[in-house]
Motif scaffolding. Structure first.
Motif, PDB file in Angstrom:
ATOM      1  N   ASN A 346       0.829  -1.209   0.000  1.00 11.42           N
ATOM      2  CA  ASN A 346       0.000   0.000   0.000  1.00 11.42           C
ATOM      3  C   ASN A 346       0.864   1.259   0.000  1.00 11.42           C
ATOM      4  OD1 ASN A 346      -2.373  -1.417  -0.016  1.00 11.42           O
ATOM      5  ND2 ASN A 346      -2.702  -1.287   2.179  1.00 11.42           N
ATOM      6  N   ALA A 347       1.904   1.246   0.841  1.00 11.70           N
ATOM      7  CA  ALA A 347       2.770   2.423   0.943  1.00 11.70           C
ATOM      8  C   ALA A 347       3.477   2.702  -0.378  1.00 11.70           C
ATOM      9  CB  ALA A 347       3.785   2.223   2.068  1.00 11.70           C
ATOM     10  N   VAL A 348       3.951   1.646  -1.040  1.00 11.56           N
ATOM     11  CA  VAL A 348       4.667   1.820  -2.302  1.00 11.56           C
ATOM     12  C   VAL A 348       3.727   2.306  -3.404  1.00 11.56           C
ATOM     13  CG1 VAL A 348       5.907   0.596  -4.119  1.00 11.56           C
ATOM     14  CG2 VAL A 348       6.455   0.149  -1.720  1.00 11.56           C
ATOM     15  N   LYS A 349       2.512   1.748  -3.445  1.00 14.22           N
ATOM     16  CA  LYS A 349       1.592   2.056  -4.538  1.00 14.22           C
ATOM     17  C   LYS A 349       0.894   3.401  -4.379  1.00 14.22           C
ATOM     18  CE  LYS A 349       0.330  -2.620  -6.068  1.00 14.22           C
ATOM     19  NZ  LYS A 349      -0.795  -3.561  -6.222  1.00 14.22           N
ATOM     20  N   HIS A 350       0.498   3.726  -3.146  1.00  8.28           N
ATOM     21  CA  HIS A 350      -0.443   4.837  -2.971  1.00  8.28           C
ATOM     22  C   HIS A 350       0.116   6.056  -2.228  1.00  8.28           C
ATOM     23  CE1 HIS A 350      -3.403   1.999  -4.394  1.00  8.28           C
ATOM     24  NE2 HIS A 350      -3.161   1.183  -3.388  1.00  8.28           N
ATOM     25  N   SER A 351       1.184   5.906  -1.466  1.00  9.71           N
ATOM     26  CA  SER A 351       1.584   6.996  -0.579  1.00  9.71           C
ATOM     27  C   SER A 351       2.460   8.047  -1.253  1.00  9.71           C
ATOM     28  CB  SER A 351       2.334   6.440   0.639  1.00  9.71           C
ATOM     29  OG  SER A 351       3.602   5.942   0.259  1.00  9.71           O
ATOM     30  N   GLY A 352       3.196   7.666  -2.306  1.00  6.55           N
ATOM     31  CA  GLY A 352       4.158   8.581  -2.904  1.00  6.55           C
ATOM     32  C   GLY A 352       5.373   8.802  -2.027  1.00  6.55           C
ATOM     33  N   ALA A 353       5.638   7.876  -1.105  1.00  6.20           N
ATOM     34  CA  ALA A 353       6.755   8.027  -0.164  1.00  6.20           C
ATOM     35  C   ALA A 353       8.073   7.626  -0.817  1.00  6.20           C
ATOM     36  CB  ALA A 353       6.510   7.171   1.080  1.00  6.20           C
ATOM     37  N   ASP A 354       9.176   8.194  -0.284  1.00  4.07           N
ATOM     38  CA  ASP A 354      10.498   7.767  -0.711  1.00  4.07           C
ATOM     39  C   ASP A 354      11.276   7.108   0.430  1.00  4.07           C
ATOM     40  OD1 ASP A 354      11.147   9.897   0.897  1.00  4.07           O
ATOM     41  OD2 ASP A 354      11.844  11.185  -0.731  1.00  4.07           O
ATOM     42  N   ARG A 355      10.639   7.015   1.606  1.00  3.20           N
ATOM     43  CA  ARG A 355      11.252   6.312   2.740  1.00  3.20           C
ATOM     44  C   ARG A 355      10.165   5.579   3.512  1.00  3.20           C
ATOM     45  NH1 ARG A 355      16.139   8.334   4.732  1.00  3.20           N
ATOM     46  NH2 ARG A 355      16.029   6.658   6.282  1.00  3.20           N
ATOM     47  N   ILE A 356      10.467   4.375   3.948  1.00  2.00           N
ATOM     48  CA  ILE A 356       9.551   3.578   4.759  1.00  2.00           C
ATOM     49  C   ILE A 356      10.342   3.002   5.923  1.00  2.00           C
ATOM     50  CG2 ILE A 356       7.957   1.609   4.811  1.00  2.00           C
ATOM     51  CD1 ILE A 356       7.556   1.936   1.825  1.00  2.00           C
ATOM     52  N   TRP A 357       9.710   2.990   7.084  1.00  2.00           N
ATOM     53  CA  TRP A 357      10.326   2.419   8.279  1.00  2.00           C
ATOM     54  C   TRP A 357       9.413   1.332   8.848  1.00  2.00           C
ATOM     55  CZ3 TRP A 357       9.975   7.508   7.056  1.00  2.00           C
ATOM     56  CH2 TRP A 357      11.173   8.225   6.913  1.00  2.00           C
ATOM     57  N   VAL A 358      10.009   0.204   9.197  1.00  2.00           N
ATOM     58  CA  VAL A 358       9.268  -0.892   9.831  1.00  2.00           C
ATOM     59  C   VAL A 358       9.904  -1.169  11.183  1.00  2.00           C
ATOM     60  CG1 VAL A 358       8.484  -3.279   9.651  1.00  2.00           C
ATOM     61  CG2 VAL A 358       8.722  -1.892   7.580  1.00  2.00           C
ATOM     62  N   ASP A 359       9.123  -1.078  12.244  1.00  5.48           N
ATOM     63  CA  ASP A 359       9.611  -1.351  13.600  1.00  5.48           C
ATOM     64  C   ASP A 359       8.825  -2.527  14.173  1.00  5.48           C
ATOM     65  OD1 ASP A 359      11.475   0.975  14.074  1.00  5.48           O
ATOM     66  OD2 ASP A 359       9.635   2.052  13.542  1.00  5.48           O
ATOM     67  N   MET A 360       9.551  -3.531  14.651  1.00  2.22           N
ATOM     68  CA  MET A 360       8.922  -4.727  15.208  1.00  2.22           C
ATOM     69  C   MET A 360       9.458  -4.948  16.611  1.00  2.22           C
ATOM     70  SD  MET A 360       9.368  -7.118  11.812  1.00  2.22           S
ATOM     71  CE  MET A 360       8.284  -8.386  12.433  1.00  2.22           C
ATOM     72  N   SER A 361       8.545  -5.156  17.567  1.00  4.19           N
ATOM     73  CA  SER A 361       8.957  -5.376  18.953  1.00  4.19           C
ATOM     74  C   SER A 361       7.927  -6.249  19.644  1.00  4.19           C
ATOM     75  CB  SER A 361       9.098  -4.036  19.701  1.00  4.19           C
ATOM     76  OG  SER A 361       7.858  -3.356  19.739  1.00  4.19           O
ATOM     77  N   TYR A 362       8.270  -6.645  20.860  1.00  4.79           N
ATOM     78  CA  TYR A 362       7.373  -7.493  21.653  1.00  4.79           C
ATOM     79  C   TYR A 362       7.377  -7.001  23.090  1.00  4.79           C
ATOM     80  CZ  TYR A 362       5.260 -11.611  23.805  1.00  4.79           C
ATOM     81  OH  TYR A 362       4.447 -12.452  24.511  1.00  4.79           O
ATOM     82  N   SER A 363       6.173  -6.740  23.621  1.00  5.19           N
ATOM     83  CA  SER A 363       6.055  -6.323  25.012  1.00  5.19           C
ATOM     84  C   SER A 363       4.642  -6.573  25.497  1.00  5.19           C
ATOM     85  CB  SER A 363       6.414  -4.833  25.170  1.00  5.19           C
ATOM     86  OG  SER A 363       5.512  -4.017  24.445  1.00  5.19           O
ATOM     87  N   ASP A 364       4.517  -6.807  26.790  1.00  6.82           N
ATOM     88  CA  ASP A 364       3.217  -7.008  27.437  1.00  6.82           C
ATOM     89  C   ASP A 364       2.383  -8.088  26.757  1.00  6.82           C
ATOM     90  OD1 ASP A 364       3.850  -4.937  29.191  1.00  6.82           O
ATOM     91  OD2 ASP A 364       3.003  -3.422  27.856  1.00  6.82           O
ATOM     92  N   GLY A 365       3.055  -9.150  26.283  1.00 11.29           N
ATOM     93  CA  GLY A 365       2.327 -10.258  25.692  1.00 11.29           C
ATOM     94  C   GLY A 365       1.802 -10.009  24.299  1.00 11.29           C
ATOM     95  N   SER A 366       2.310  -9.002  23.592  1.00 10.07           N
ATOM     96  CA  SER A 366       1.813  -8.683  22.255  1.00 10.07           C
ATOM     97  C   SER A 366       2.966  -8.381  21.307  1.00 10.07           C
ATOM     98  CB  SER A 366       0.860  -7.485  22.299  1.00 10.07           C
ATOM     99  OG  SER A 366      -0.334  -7.802  22.978  1.00 10.07           O
ATOM    100  N   LEU A 367       2.814  -8.847  20.076  1.00  5.82           N
ATOM    101  CA  LEU A 367       3.729  -8.505  18.994  1.00  5.82           C
ATOM    102  C   LEU A 367       3.258  -7.191  18.387  1.00  5.82           C
ATOM    103  CD1 LEU A 367       5.964  -9.199  16.894  1.00  5.82           C
ATOM    104  CD2 LEU A 367       4.201 -10.456  15.629  1.00  5.82           C
ATOM    105  N   ARG A 368       4.123  -6.191  18.362  1.00  8.62           N
ATOM    106  CA  ARG A 368       3.757  -4.866  17.850  1.00  8.62           C
ATOM    107  C   ARG A 368       4.606  -4.542  16.624  1.00  8.62           C
ATOM    108  NH1 ARG A 368       3.262  -4.091  23.488  1.00  8.62           N
ATOM    109  NH2 ARG A 368       1.193  -3.353  24.087  1.00  8.62           N
ATOM    110  N   ILE A 369       3.919  -4.120  15.563  1.00  6.62           N
ATOM    111  CA  ILE A 369       4.588  -3.780  14.309  1.00  6.62           C
ATOM    112  C   ILE A 369       4.064  -2.428  13.840  1.00  6.62           C
ATOM    113  CG2 ILE A 369       5.073  -4.504  11.945  1.00  6.62           C
ATOM    114  CD1 ILE A 369       4.301  -7.354  12.796  1.00  6.62           C
TER     115      ILE A 369
END
Length: 422
Positions: A346-369
């Motif tokens: 979606n970001a590549v097709k529709h946002s017109g962005a030239d930078r993307i950041w993906v952050d993945m972590s785990y806390s309090d019993g949940s996977l957060r992305i």
């Protein structure tokens, strides 16, 4: 340190003033409109006005939920029951919409909150700016402001101090310093208490929460079954139209080659070359198909490395930050991987962005992305952007999706899946 504390107190004072105005203007107005509209339902008029008024109430409440998260990190759930997908139109649909909204317990909690907001909520909100202004006014009395006030009206009562001269003006200034000191240490607490009061009213009780969760899980299970069936049909179609067709053609070529080996070796050699090309193309298609079902890197190296490999194939520069101490179950990793893949697409097709950041972590019993881009913004769930599919995919695991995408950007798509790491 004092400068930071002063700045925070002043910001909290401005926030409190804004919240007080929202409560005294917005909440009172909407409560009156809602009561009048609901009372007109027996006359028939309210059937048409009530859904519109209650939609405004929900927008007002959701704005407070957003401010609670942004200003005080207080999370207030959004427990509204979803409308059926096959909602009718016209008068019948209007009656149905009105009935569904009035049957939703969240509607009555909203109305109850309006009452609380215009009374206790407004009181809590007005205290932070009052403490600051009252403290400053006490200092101004000592600066000489008491003289014109006393000359015009006689003794002036500043809180509990009767100001009629320089001595009592000094006492008023000391009390003003106390109010300012209280503001420095208490303004943030008062604003947070305002939001916690709202959360205590708007949050459903345990029984309602379980009922809503069961309904949501039932819906997402149906979506999961539909998605699985559609995926199986896609795999069958891809096999039939792609690799299977090439393998059949290769088999026919091999039969022809067998007949031509002695009669026409040159043509047989050419057919062998074509068969080799067909086998390579079939193998590529099978690998792509397997990668679409469950990428090998995901099975072998886990979610973090799989997303990093996915990012390397994107035409937009993408940074991936992974902080996962262990791995989740394979179904959770698969759902998270394809959810991230859809968000990146979606970001590549529709946002017109030239930078993307993906952050993945785990806390309090949940996977957060979190998938963030510096594009033009404007993304929303339910607008055909693919975010609805991500929401359904996460819902299968009782996960949630949150989208922040103001006009002009940036866009942040946050996913959270309850799970355990092993």
């Amino acid at each position: 340190m004092n400068t930071t504390k002063t700045r925070h107190a002043m910001v909290a004072g401005a926030q409190g003033l804004a919240l007080a105005l929202m409560a005294l203007i917005g909440s009172i107005t909407l409560f009156v409109l809602a009561v009048v509209s609901i009372s007109l339902i027996p006359a028939g008029v309210g059937v048409f006005t009530t859904p519109a008024v209650l939609s405004l109430v929900r927008a007002h409440v959701n704005q407070r939920r957003l401010l609670a998260a942004q200003w005080s990190s207080v999370r207030i759930p959004v427990p509204y029951r979803p409308f059926p997908r096959d909602m009718r139109t016209g008068i019948t649909g209007q009656v149905e919409r009105c009935t569904l909204m009035l049957k939703d317990p969240a509607t009555w909690r909203d109305l109850q909150w309006l009452l609380v907001d215009m009374t206790a909520g407004a009181t809590l909100a007005i205290l932070p700016p009052w403490l600051i202004l009252e403290g400053i006014f006490g200092l101004l009395l000592l600066a000489g402001l008491w003289q014109p006030i006393v000359e015009a009206d006689g003794t002036y009562w500043y809180s509990f101090i009767p100001v009629d001269g320089w001595g009592t003006a000094g006492l008023a200034a000391l009390l003003g310093v106390v109010w300012i000191k209280v503001a420095l240490y208490g303004n943030l607490v008062l604003v947070r208490t305002h939001f916690r009061l709202a959360g205590s009213v708007l949050t459903p009780n345990r029984e309602e929460e379980l009922e809503q969760r069961i309904g949501r899980l039932t819906e997402t299970r149906h979506d999961a079954l539909d998605t699985s069936a559609a995926e199986l049909r896609r795999i069958e179609r891809d096999l039939h139209d792609g690799a299977q067709a090439r393998l059949v053609a290769m088999g026919m070529n091999l039969g022809t080659i067998e007949a031509l080996l002695e009669k026409d070796p040159a043509q047989a050699k050419e057919l062998i070359s074509r068969a080799r090309e067909s086998s390579a193309e079939a193998l590529t298609e099978l690998r792509d198909l397997v990668r679409g079902i469950h990428p090998p890197v995901l099975a072998e190296r886990g979610l973090g490395d799989a997303v990093k490999a996915l990012a390397l194939r994107l035409p937009v520069k993408t940074e991936v930050d992974v902080k996962l101490p262990r791995r989740a179950d394979a179904p959770v990793e698969s759902a998270a991987y394809f959810a991230v893949s859809e968000a990146l697409t979606n970001a590549v097709k529709h946002s017109g962005a030239d930078r993307i950041w993906v952050d993945m972590s785990y806390s309090d019993g949940s996977l957060r992305i979190a998938v963030t881009d510096n594009g033009t913004g404007g993304a929303a769930v339910g607008t055909g952007s693919g975010l609805s599919g991500i929401e359904r995919r996460l819902g299968t695991f009782d996960g949630v999706l949150a989208v922040s995408s103001p006009a002009g950007g940036p866009t942040m798509v946050t996913m959270e899946i309850p799970c355990e790491l092993y």
